[in-house]
Enzyme design. Structure first.
Site, PDB file in Angstrom:
ATOM      1  CB  SER A  95      -3.779 -74.295  12.956  1.00 56.38           C
ATOM      2  OG  SER A  95      -5.125 -74.669  12.839  1.00 56.38           O
TER       3      SER A  95
ATOM      4  CG  HIS B 104      -8.922 -72.889  18.517  1.00 58.72           C
ATOM      5  ND1 HIS B 104      -9.041 -73.709  17.417  1.00 58.72           N
ATOM      6  CD2 HIS B 104      -8.107 -71.881  18.142  1.00 58.72           C
ATOM      7  CE1 HIS B 104      -8.318 -73.233  16.425  1.00 58.72           C
ATOM      8  NE2 HIS B 104      -7.725 -72.124  16.834  1.00 58.72           N
TER       9      HIS B 104
ATOM     10  CD  GLN C 227      -8.206 -66.440   9.885  1.00 59.42           C
ATOM     11  OE1 GLN C 227      -7.632 -67.154   9.063  1.00 59.42           O
ATOM     12  NE2 GLN C 227      -7.699 -66.172  11.079  1.00 59.42           N
TER      13      GLN C 227
ATOM     14  CB  CYS D 156      -9.588 -70.891  13.975  1.00 57.59           C
ATOM     15  SG  CYS D 156      -7.933 -70.209  14.020  1.00 57.59           S
TER      16      CYS D 156
ATOM     17  N   GLY E 187      -2.049 -71.051   7.809  1.00 56.75           N
ATOM     18  CA  GLY E 187      -1.656 -70.100   6.772  1.00 56.75           C
ATOM     19  C   GLY E 187      -2.585 -68.924   6.576  1.00 56.75           C
TER      20      GLY E 187
ATOM     21  CG  ASN F  95      -3.038 -71.913  16.613  1.00 54.96           C
ATOM     22  OD1 ASN F  95      -2.175 -71.120  16.220  1.00 54.96           O
ATOM     23  ND2 ASN F  95      -3.124 -73.159  16.182  1.00 54.96           N
TER      24      ASN F  95
ATOM     25  N   GLY G  26      -2.784 -66.328  13.336  1.00 56.10           N
ATOM     26  CA  GLY G  26      -1.866 -65.253  12.963  1.00 56.10           C
ATOM     27  C   GLY G  26      -2.581 -64.213  12.122  1.00 56.10           C
ATOM     28  CG  PHE G  27      -3.543 -64.399   8.633  1.00 53.63           C
ATOM     29  CD1 PHE G  27      -3.140 -63.384   7.765  1.00 53.63           C
ATOM     30  CD2 PHE G  27      -2.742 -65.537   8.760  1.00 53.63           C
ATOM     31  CE1 PHE G  27      -1.971 -63.509   7.033  1.00 53.63           C
ATOM     32  CE2 PHE G  27      -1.570 -65.667   8.036  1.00 53.63           C
ATOM     33  CZ  PHE G  27      -1.183 -64.654   7.166  1.00 53.63           C
TER      34      PHE G  27
ATOM     35  N   GLY H  79      -7.396 -74.077  10.339  1.00 55.04           N
ATOM     36  CA  GLY H  79      -6.424 -74.458   9.320  1.00 55.04           C
ATOM     37  C   GLY H  79      -5.252 -73.508   9.321  1.00 55.04           C
TER      38      GLY H  79
ATOM     39  CD  GLU I 258     -11.027 -76.294  18.800  1.00 55.49           C
ATOM     40  OE1 GLU I 258     -11.946 -75.473  18.846  1.00 55.49           O
ATOM     41  OE2 GLU I 258      -9.943 -76.060  18.223  1.00 55.49           O
TER      42      GLU I 258
END
Ligand SMILES: Nc1ncnc2c1ncn2[C@@H]1O[C@H](COP(=O)(O)OP(=O)(O)O)[C@@H](O)[C@H]1O
Ligand SMILES: Nc1ncnc2c1ncn2[C@@H]1O[C@H](COP(=O)(O)OP(=O)(O)O)[C@@H](O)[C@H]1O
Ligand SMILES: [Mg+2]
Ligand SMILES: [Mg+2]
Lengths: 1091, 376
Positions: free
Chosen positions: B55, B352, B263, B259, B234, B301, B303-304, B232, B354
């Site tokens: 990621s 997350h 999205q 995550c 971006g 973790n 950013g979006f 993942g 996990e």
């Protein structure tokens, strides 16, 4: 769901006197709890026997009982106050144990008092070591093989099975009291039998040893919805085998991978849930095998602990406050993170700095005691250093310790210097390595410095690891500090004459990042500290301040809690407000305890009331002063010239207050003044006048007052001359010490010579001071406030023990109980005269000795004294607050104060001693202070107040039984009336031959007992067989005899009250008479002060 | 200047952000020049997991915890086959790790894969700057010390917005992670972390991992018990192809997304995504499970984030959305942390469960995936 409304009144139990293992961290947690719960609208009833605490300030609770923390007493308070709930988790082990007792005896049920925070089952599960292990095994958490035994035979049997070494730990004791490591059968016999005796439940746990494993601690919080967070993780620098309280510790954990850490975290969660701590803080200790990662749980404390205070300060997470709120029904997600405002308290702090805690020991107070560290805690205080690297935080912590070290060596104080060690020839080197090896293998209080010597000698990390089991990561960091020093030294060898000119700016900057102090650099470059400072500032290598914000910068933080570092960005910005800086007292140690923190905090409160911005500087994580909401800005920094000046350069305070922090800040007075810092209150010059013997004598003469005859000697010849002039006995000491360090009464030339041999080694820069020792004089302490014109007496305290017992160790009564009004009046007048002459602005403390009609001045301290909180609580007025206002310029005459009035109640202060922790040490008192804490008893007559003070100190005065009397010839006549009074109260008398003969000659019925070595049964047998309930023993004088020491130690072990002075015995019988004649009642400070 | 390793030369490294903010440090691994989005992570442990988490593709990661490298590197803690960060920034690197599992140093590991690591940076200053002004593009260089030139370079670099980073980290070929398990799960690999696969395995799943661009038909052909949408790198709007395929799976198979997976699922259901000012990266955010009001400490973790319309809006939006249920919320900033659609048998989590690195409070979610897969 918000707070509970079905309870209104909450009883909070404090932790009592400061003792080893239970320091002022519980004042911090208790104060936070009181404040928080009061804010929530609950009525708070507080009991704590320790007057030096902030929590016993009458404003902190609705009802404040300074009474002994004993089950009967608490029952009386419960009957009187009828609280709905009892919060036992903030008063340390004391609070928890008492709460358990009250639960078991049915008192809580009878009066319908609910235990909140931790219920009885949870307390049992966590505190009973065997039960805890069973529970842990059940849920699959690793534990060590062990057996719970109540007899020596069973202990030996277990040893046969498991082998040595073995760890012995008594149940329900504090700081590992009575525990130890047995490497062989003899040691096991010793430690096990003592341990069984020490445990209140006669139980010990013996356990396989895992010395050398890594030790960790997690601080947890849980709420009633079962939300659990880890507030802080701590890794011990010293491996298993050194009590956590005696270990250097570091937060957060450094050497575990995330997986390992998370597994430990998972286990911790499992444990707190299984044990069933409903709400609040707990701490759990783990050990990890460095070879394979195997993990076991060592213990759990289902309460706020010493480490909680550290964790609070290390992370900014207000553990105690939040624990208190959780106890009344809030959940973590309902409470705000008070640092960020926007985010809830239900999170795990992320920190972006390193915190290092280093314990402070006072072994030198107890001659003959080895400074080895074991599973039993011996430190008396601690400091914390914050830095961006371990190296920086370690060096900051080391220079915070107040032991005249300025970092990790290279400060001119090393026993072996760098030059010395690097210039040894091969055979010398081998010898040295052997010498040092011993100091590495057996943990001791100086080991951190021996690691340095070892590294200088070229011993490698692998070897050091093998010897110490200190994780290689730590050792590597130490090596880096040394490498830096070597690099710095290299830079000198260049050709330029000025060693600083050749110093590369980057290197200097990096050295500062490694935590090197200017003092260390000055030593390395052979310059003055001030030259280093100037050079640094010229090169713009200056400290910046970073914020402690719980979130590693992720959110905006509002709490102004700072530490210094050498970095790009500074985050502390000066406000326009008028500001005053208070310098705190540094680590607790014998001679300087919580009292000074009390004064600093009071000053902060007063300054806030006067609308000043308060800037607090201190480095002791146990304190209330380092709570971020005590002041407007908190700088968690060492109290050294360099660190204080760094802050001054940023803050430019209008003034600095030094007189509340004890000797630590006072030492800086001249240097700060020289740097143009405005010292509030009494000027450094006046301070000097009172401390400089010659100048002070002039003042005494000028005022026509009296001092014991005295002199200053720089050599034995000089000393002898003085002694001849003033005649023996004389009192000798090095100049400039606090707490009577190295002070001795000397009776002849030989002893004087012997002393000087030792003392000169102690301090070469300072001469020794010699006073005529006033025998049989009554010592009096006075605390007063002066404003340059007026002087108001706060209190006149009469000591119970005669002069010669350090004022910090002596019990005392306020108001005086035997002095005549004329003498008291005269003492007050002299105090005023001195305050005026010395131009005191603020507090002044004077110790007098009264011999017949003569009044001598022993000492004048133009600063806060140890007795300020005791006096303030007794008279119901905060002297430190008043003094602060005076320092800001207010006049006493405008403050509407009354001259001190004689109260119709009497308060007695009694000292508490750590002798039990130091095997073999004599318990007799002298001019060198040995106590760690104090308690107060208050009642309407002296006897009862004294009895309460004794009780508070853990001494239960007997109401019947036998009294053993064995006194020297000088005291036989004095002891007679006391013996008579004991008889009259129905006690039988037992005495050693001489004393027995004397008493019998005076028509008292006495049984004679053999002294040690005169045949059996002897005194020791009597004590062991519980045939003696009270012991009166005055030492033979001069050097105490071995047998006497043995006898007194035995009394200590059997917890038999003992009076080593006639006055102590007298006060005791008075207390016993009162206890027998009338009922013991409890009364809150608020009630006393209204009357 | 003092060197931590005698034989090494000190190589100065300059970090410049797109707004000109500059910090100077030195390398501890590698050298050269590299660009990326500069982000910070507040986890105090777990640097190895972070470095190897796909990621982070396209990002230069700074750790807020100042001491990094302490316990070395070991083979078990990797989240993928190699470091994925563009570069790594720390305050102080430790070249003498000590831990029984350690097999080498962080420096060696990064250098093996030609990743630049720099130290001596005031990482707190950097973090505060990003917090105040938002995540930014940045450049690290050891070869160019002209700040203006570096600013130019970084501004000419397009950054991550709208850019498909998934294609760089997704597997090229379908593969079988394990062969045993009660539930057959097809995991769409947008940059999947090993520990997710391990968690699925631990929870009795047999996992087939397929590339991000695998068609829905191909996935449905395998007739799995459930489909997993991975994490993942971006911008989630940069992979419309992925959204399109997931849409086709909706309602046909149980779906669990983590995550980036959330999205994708969110977009498939009709929700939009937005970029957070500086993202969530760390191991200490409180997330409330709205079903039981329990608070989990989570690993974050991203950013979006998926836009969270309130209940009424959802109702009005119609389509699948009217039955969408918010299950988890971030207590720090109230952002959406999880939702589910009972009818479609799908749910997802923004953080997350996990962990790796981070707390294990939320691992029960894999059990929940099992449960919806067992419902017939
Ligand atoms: N089995 C053991 N082997 C070696 N050291 C031990 C063992 N158990 C305890 N210790 C050491 O003794 C110290 C005190 O033990 P602990 O159970 O924490 O008692 P306390 O209640 O005094 O804190 C620990 O900090 C640890 O260093
Ligand atoms: N001349 C003296 N005669 C008898 N006792 C003394 C004399 N001077 C000091 N003392 C005793 O020694 C103790 C410590 O001395 P003091 O000067 O107060 O040192 P400190 O600075 O440690 O408080 C006093 O409390 C007192 O009991
Ligand atoms: Mg312990
Ligand atoms: Mg004194």
């Amino acid at each position: 769901m918000p707070k509970r409304t079905d309870i209104e009144k909450i009883l909070i139990i404090g932790s009592g006197p400061i003792v080893i293992g239970q320091g002022c961290e519980f004042d911090y947690s208790g104060s936070q709890a009181c404040k928080a719960l009061k804010q929530e609208g609950y009525t708070i009833v507080l009991i704590n026997s320790n007057p030096a605490t902030i929590m016993t300030d009458p404003e902190m609770a609705d009802r404040t009982y300074i009474e002994p923390i004993e089950p009967d007493i608490i029952e009386k308070i419960i009957v009187k106050e009828r609280p709905d709930a009892l919060l036992p988790t903030l008063g340390g082990q004391t609070g928890l144990n008492i709460a358990s007792t009250l639960h078991q005896s049915g008192v809580l049920k009878k009066y319908d008092v609910e235990l909140i925070g931790a219920n009885f089952d949870a307390i049992q599960k966590a505190e009973d070591r065997q039960l805890f292990k069973d529970v842990m095994s059940d849920i699959g958490v690793g534990v060590l093989e062990s057996a719970h035994v109540t007899t020596l035979e069973a202990a030996l049997e277990f040893a046969d099975q498991v082998g040595y070494p073995l760890i012995i730990r008594p149940s329900f004791t504090l700081g590992g009291t009575g525990g130890g490591i047995a490497y062989n059968i003899d040691e096991l016999k010793d430690i096990a039998s003592n341990g069984i005796y020490q445990s209140p439940t006669d139980q010990i746990l013996i356990e396989e040893s895992i010395i050398g494993w890594k030790e960790y601690e997690l601080e947890l919080m849980r709420d009633k919805n079962d939300n659990v967070v880890i507030v802080c993780s701590i890794e011990n620098f010293d491996a298993m085998g050194v009590h956590t309280g005696d270990s250097i510790t570091v937060a957060p954990i450094q050497t575990l991978s995330d997986k390992e850490y998370q597994e430990m975290r998972n286990e911790a969660l499992k444990i707190i849930r299984e044990v069933g701590v409903e709400t609040g803080g707990s701490n759990i200790q783990f050990a990890v095998n460095p070879e394979n990662g195997r993990r076991v749980v060592i213990e759990m404390n289902p309460r706020v602990s010493r480490s909680s205070a550290l964790a609070s300060k290390a992370t900014g997470f207000a553990i105690a406050k939040i624990a208190a709120k959780l106890a009344v029904g809030y959940t973590l997600d309902e409470l705000q993170n008070e640092i960020t405002y926007e985010t809830p308290a239900c999170f795990e702090p992320a920190i972006d700095y390193v915190v290092t805690k280093i314990p402070r020991w006072d072994f030198e107070k107890f001659p003959g005691v080895k400074n080895n560290l074991t599973t039993q805690m011996k430190s008396v205080g601690e400091v914390m250093g914050i830095g961006r690297t371990f190296k920086e935080s370690l060096q900051k912590a080391l220079r915070s310790l107040e032991q005249d070290r300025h970092g990790w060596g290279a400060d001119g104080k090393d026993i072996y210097t760098y030059q010395e060690l690097t210039s040894l020839d091969q055979s010398e080197k081998a010898d040295m390595i052997n010498k040092i090896k011993i100091k590495l293998i057996t943990p001791n209080s100086e080991r951190i410095f021996y690691l340095r010597y070892a590294l200088i000698l070229g011993m490698d990390i692998e070897t050091l690891y093998e010897y110490t089991k200190i994780d290689k990561w730590f050792l590597y960091n130490l090596k880096q500090i040394l490498d830096m020093e070597v690099e710095l030294r290299k830079s000198i060898t260049s050709t330029t004459s000025d060693s600083l000119k050749s110093l590369d700016r980057d290197l200097l900057y990096q050295a500062k990042q490694y935590g090197f102090s200017d003092k260390q650099l000055a030593y390395i470059f052979n310059k003055d500290e001030s030259m280093i400072r100037e050079h640094r500032i010229q090169e713009s290598v200056e400290a910046v301040f970073k914020l402690v914000d719980t979130c590693a910068g992720e959110f905006k933080a509002y709490t102004p809690y700072y530490y210094s570092s050498y970095e790009f960005e500074n985050e502390s910005h000066r406000s326009e407000k008028s500001k005053v800086m208070i310098l705190g007292g540094g680590p607790n140690r014998i001679g300087q305890g919580i009292e000074f923190d009390y004064c600093c905090v009071q000053a902060a409160y007063a300054l806030k009331e006067e609308n000043r911005e308060v800037i607090m500087v201190n480095c002791n994580p146990e304190t209330v002063s380092t709570d971020y909401d005590t002041s407007d800005k908190l700088y968690f920094e060492p109290i050294t010239l360099e660190d204080v000046l760094n802050i001054c350069r940023k803050e430019e305070p209008d003034g600095v207050i030094l007189q509340f922090g004890g000797q630590t800040p006072l030492k800086l007075a001249f240097a700060l003044e020289k740097e143009g810092i405005n010292i509030l209150g009494t000027s450094p010059n006046s301070i000097d006048l009172s401390e400089d013997r010659e100048k002070f004598s002039e003042i005494i003469n000028k005022l026509e007052l009296k001092q014991p005859p005295n002199g200053i000697a720089y050599s034995f010849q000089q000393a002898k001359k003085i002694a001849d002039r003033i005649t023996y006995p004389v009192l000798v000491r090095p100049s400039y010490v606090l707490g009577g360090r190295a002070m001795e009464v000397v009776y002849d030339d030989a002893a004087l010579e012997n002393y000087i041999d030792k003392a000169v080694e102690l301090s070469t820069e300072h001469p020794i001071l010699i006073d005529k020792f006033l025998e049989g004089a009554i010592e009096v302490d006075v605390d007063a406030i002066a404003d340059g014109e007026d002087c108001i007496i706060g209190g006149v305290m009469e000591h119970i023990e005669m002069a010669g017992v350090h004022s910090g160790d002596s019990a005392c009564a306020l108001p005086p109980y035997s002095l005549s009004d004329i003498i008291i009046e005269e003492i007050k007048q002299q105090t005023k005269q001195l305050a005026k002459e010395l131009n005191v602005l603020g507090l002044i403390n004077i110790q007098f000795a009264v011999k017949g009609e003569q009044i001598y001045i022993l000492e004048v301290n133009p600063r806060a004294s140890r007795t300020i909180p005791f006096v303030s609580k007794t008279i119901g007025n905060s002297l430190a607050k008043l003094a602060t206002r005076v320092m800001l310029g207010e006049k006493l005459s405008d403050m509407g104060l009354d001259e001190y009035q004689k109260t119709n109640y009497i308060a007695v202060k009694e000292a508490v001693f750590p002798f039990i922790k130091f095997p073999g040490v004599d318990i007799v008192l002298g001019p060198e202070m040995k106590s760690t804490g104090e308690v107060m008893g208050i009642d309407d007559n002296f006897g009862m107040a004294f009895a309460k003070a004794q009780m508070g100190a853990g001494v239960l005065l007997p109401l019947e039984g036998s009294v053993l009397i064995t006194v020297n010839d000088r005291h036989k006549a004095d002891v007679l009336p006391i013996a008579k009074r004991f008889r009259k109260e129905g006690f039988s008398l037992i005495a050693t031959k001489g004393t027995a003969d004397y008493l019998r000659d005076n028509r008292l019925e006495v049984e004679t007992v053999s002294k040690i070595g005169e045949g059996r049964p002897d005194i020791i047998d009597y004590m062991k067989n519980d045939d003696i309930q009270f012991l009166i023993n005055s030492p033979e004088g001069k050097a105490a005899l071995k047998d006497e020491i043995k006898m007194r130690r035995q009394a200590l072990l059997k917890n038999i009250p003992i009076a080593t002075t006639i006055q102590g015995a007298q006060a005791t019988i008075e207390g016993i008479e009162q206890l027998r004649a009338s009922k013991l009642d409890v009364k809150s400070l608020q009630e006393y002060h209204v009357d | 200047m003092y060197k931590y390793r005698e034989e090494e030369l000190i190589i100065k490294a300059i970090l410049v952000l797109e707004d000109g903010f500059t910090l100077i440090g030195r390398t501890f691994a590698g050298s050269g020049e590299i660009k990326g989005e500069v982000v910070f992570n507040t986890s105090m442990t777990g640097y190895q997991e972070i470095i190897t988490d796909p990621s982070y593709k396209g990002q230069i990661v700074t750790m807020t915890y100042p001491l990094i490298g302490n316990y070395g590197i070991n083979i078990h803690d990797n989240e993928s086959k190699k470091p994925q960060v563009e570069a790594f920034i720390v305050r102080e690197y430790c070249d003498y790790p000590h831990n029984w599992q350690s097999e080498g140093t962080l420096k060696e590991y990064l250098e093996q894969h030609n990743i630049i690591g720099i130290e001596g940076i005031d990482t707190r200053a950097l973090t505060r700057h990003i917090r105040q002004d938002g995540a930014m593009k940045g450049i690290i260089s050891t070869i160019d010390d002209d700040i203006d030139s570096l600013i130019d370079k970084v501004n000419n670099y397009p950054g991550l917005i709208g850019k498909d980073m998934v294609k760089h980290v997704s597997c090229q070929e379908e593969y079988q992670w394990n062969t045993e398990g009660k539930y057959h799960v097809v995991a769409i690999d947008y940059g999947i972390k090993n520990s997710i696969l391990k968690m699925l395995e631990e929870n009795d799943c047999k996992v087939t991992v397929v590339p991000a661009n695998t068609s829905a038909e191909k996935i449905l052909d395998k007739n799995p018990d459930g489909v997993f949408l991975s994490n993942g790198p971006g911008d989630p709007v940069s992979v419309p192809y992925a959204v399109k395929e997931v849409k086709k799976i909706l309602g046909k198979k149980p779906i669990f997304g983590i995550c980036f997976g959330q999205q994708i699922l969110g977009q498939a259901l009709g929700l939009s995504t937005y970029k957070l000012k500086f993202g969530h990266r760390g191991g200490n955010h409180p997330v409330k499970n709205l079903a039981n009001n329990h608070v989990e400490i989570s690993t974050q973790n991203h950013g979006f984030c998926v836009e969270l319309p309130d209940k009424n809006e959802l109702k009005k939006m119609g389509g699948y959305l009217k039955d969408l249920e918010v299950t988890h919320k971030n207590l720090n900033d109230n952002t959406l942390e999880g939702f589910k659609h009972t009818g479609l048998k799908c749910f997802s989590i923004q953080y997350h469960p996990e962990a790796a690195p981070g707390p294990h409070d939320s691992r029960y979610l894999f059990k929940e995936f099992n449960e919806i897969m067992s419902e017939k």
